[in-house]
Design an enzyme around this catalytic site. Sequence first.
Site, short mmCIF file in Angstrom:
data_model
loop_
_atom_site.label_atom_id
_atom_site.label_comp_id
_atom_site.label_asym_id
_atom_site.label_seq_id
_atom_site.Cartn_x
_atom_site.Cartn_y
_atom_site.Cartn_z
N LYS A 196 0.85 -1.18 0.00
CA LYS A 196 0.00 0.00 0.00
C LYS A 196 0.89 1.23 0.00
O LYS A 196 1.71 1.42 0.89
CB LYS A 196 -0.91 -0.01 1.22
CG LYS A 196 -1.76 1.25 1.34
CD LYS A 196 -2.77 1.17 2.46
CE LYS A 196 -3.52 2.47 2.60
NZ LYS A 196 -4.55 2.43 3.65
N LYS A 249 -2.18 -1.53 -3.85
CA LYS A 249 -3.05 -0.35 -3.79
C LYS A 249 -2.23 0.92 -3.86
O LYS A 249 -1.24 1.01 -3.13
CB LYS A 249 -3.83 -0.41 -2.47
CG LYS A 249 -4.71 0.78 -2.20
CD LYS A 249 -5.24 0.70 -0.81
CE LYS A 249 -5.98 1.99 -0.52
NZ LYS A 249 -6.35 2.12 0.84
C1 PBG Z 1 -7.18 3.31 5.54
C2 PBG Z 1 -7.59 3.25 4.12
C3 PBG Z 1 -7.47 4.26 3.15
C4 PBG Z 1 -8.04 3.75 1.98
C5 PBG Z 1 -8.48 2.47 2.26
N1 PBG Z 1 -8.20 2.17 3.58
C6 PBG Z 1 -6.98 5.64 3.27
C7 PBG Z 1 -5.57 5.92 3.62
O1 PBG Z 1 -4.73 5.05 3.73
O2 PBG Z 1 -5.31 7.10 3.84
C8 PBG Z 1 -8.14 4.47 0.68
C9 PBG Z 1 -9.11 3.90 -0.31
C10 PBG Z 1 -9.46 4.80 -1.42
O3 PBG Z 1 -8.83 5.86 -1.65
O4 PBG Z 1 -10.41 4.48 -2.14
N2 PBG Z 1 -8.22 2.88 6.40
#
Ligand code: PBG
Length: 326
Positions: A196, A249
């Site tokens: 991520k 991601k």
């Molecule tokens: C954290 C989380 C995020 C997203 C999914 N889980 C935000 C982040 O890491 O700041 C982002 C998903 C998206 O942008 O669609 N709980």
Amino acid sequence: MSQLEFKRFRRLRNNPIIRDMMRETHLSVKDFIYPLFVINGEKIKNPIKSMPDVYQMSIDVLVEECKQVRDLGIPAVILFGIPEKKDEIGSDAQSENGIIQRAISAIKQNVPDLLVIGDVCMCEYTSHGHCGIVCGNEVMNDDTLIHLSKIALAQAKAGVDMVAPSDMMDGRVAAIRQTLDTHKFKNLPIMSYSAKYASAFYGPFREAAEGAPKFGDRKSHQMDYANSDEALREVEEDIFEGADIVMVKPAGAYLDIIYRVKNEFGMPTAAYQVSGEYSMIKAAAEKGWLDHDKIMIETLTAIKRAGADMILTYFAKNMATILNKG
Ligand code: PBG
């Protein structure tokens, strides 16, 4: 020109039937996981400005939405909770009566044949908006693991089908696996947000989930988007710690990462087409600059072509409707 020798690729592109036969990648309704935002209250369906057609929903509305999702043939949803009260440690996320726990049990009661995945993170639940326990300006890794384990366990007790840690603390898959195993949840799978990235593509999500950090950023735990070998090390470690599904991601700008992860490990691999990817398409389509459906289909096909076995996408319902029509 009699000496020219070359292959005629166009022979297999002559008409729609032959093009169809040659198609290597096919999207299926079964590829999709639909993200949903749940909020306290009743009969609430709050539009999210930066994400057209996406809503924060109260549990009663969410359950009806889940019936539609199931009827479209989409196999799974992933839930993000917006609590009534936020605090330093994100108590609501680990409480038996927390928004996400109540949402999970309501869906499992009313739509048992839909797979429910719980996003495990603290940022939507903490007053500071960080993904863990904060000390000074630091997000504390090991202190956070205890809380993430409690969140996963609370979701498991509420009946969740799978947990998905998205926080990017080191060791969280090991911690969650151990906690689940010692509480009779040996068979509950973990889908880990393994690679991520610290990405500006999450912007609109932070409006939807009300989880933007109040200070600083997430670069101390999320990955630098310039790195690719590091993603493999992250994924390898998560597999070692017990992840059943690994995730990359964002997706669209990270097709190389999806490709490498799938090739290297052959694991069930998920990709998250995140909020910013969605909003860019919506915005351009609204302006009439791009064809909405064509871009949606092309981007999702590319993500699958790169190696994703499943795709988390806000387009899931839209795409399913098109696929179901044939
Ligand atoms: C954290 C989380 C995020 C997203 C999914 N889980 C935000 C982040 O890491 O700041 C982002 C998903 C998206 O942008 O669609 N709980």
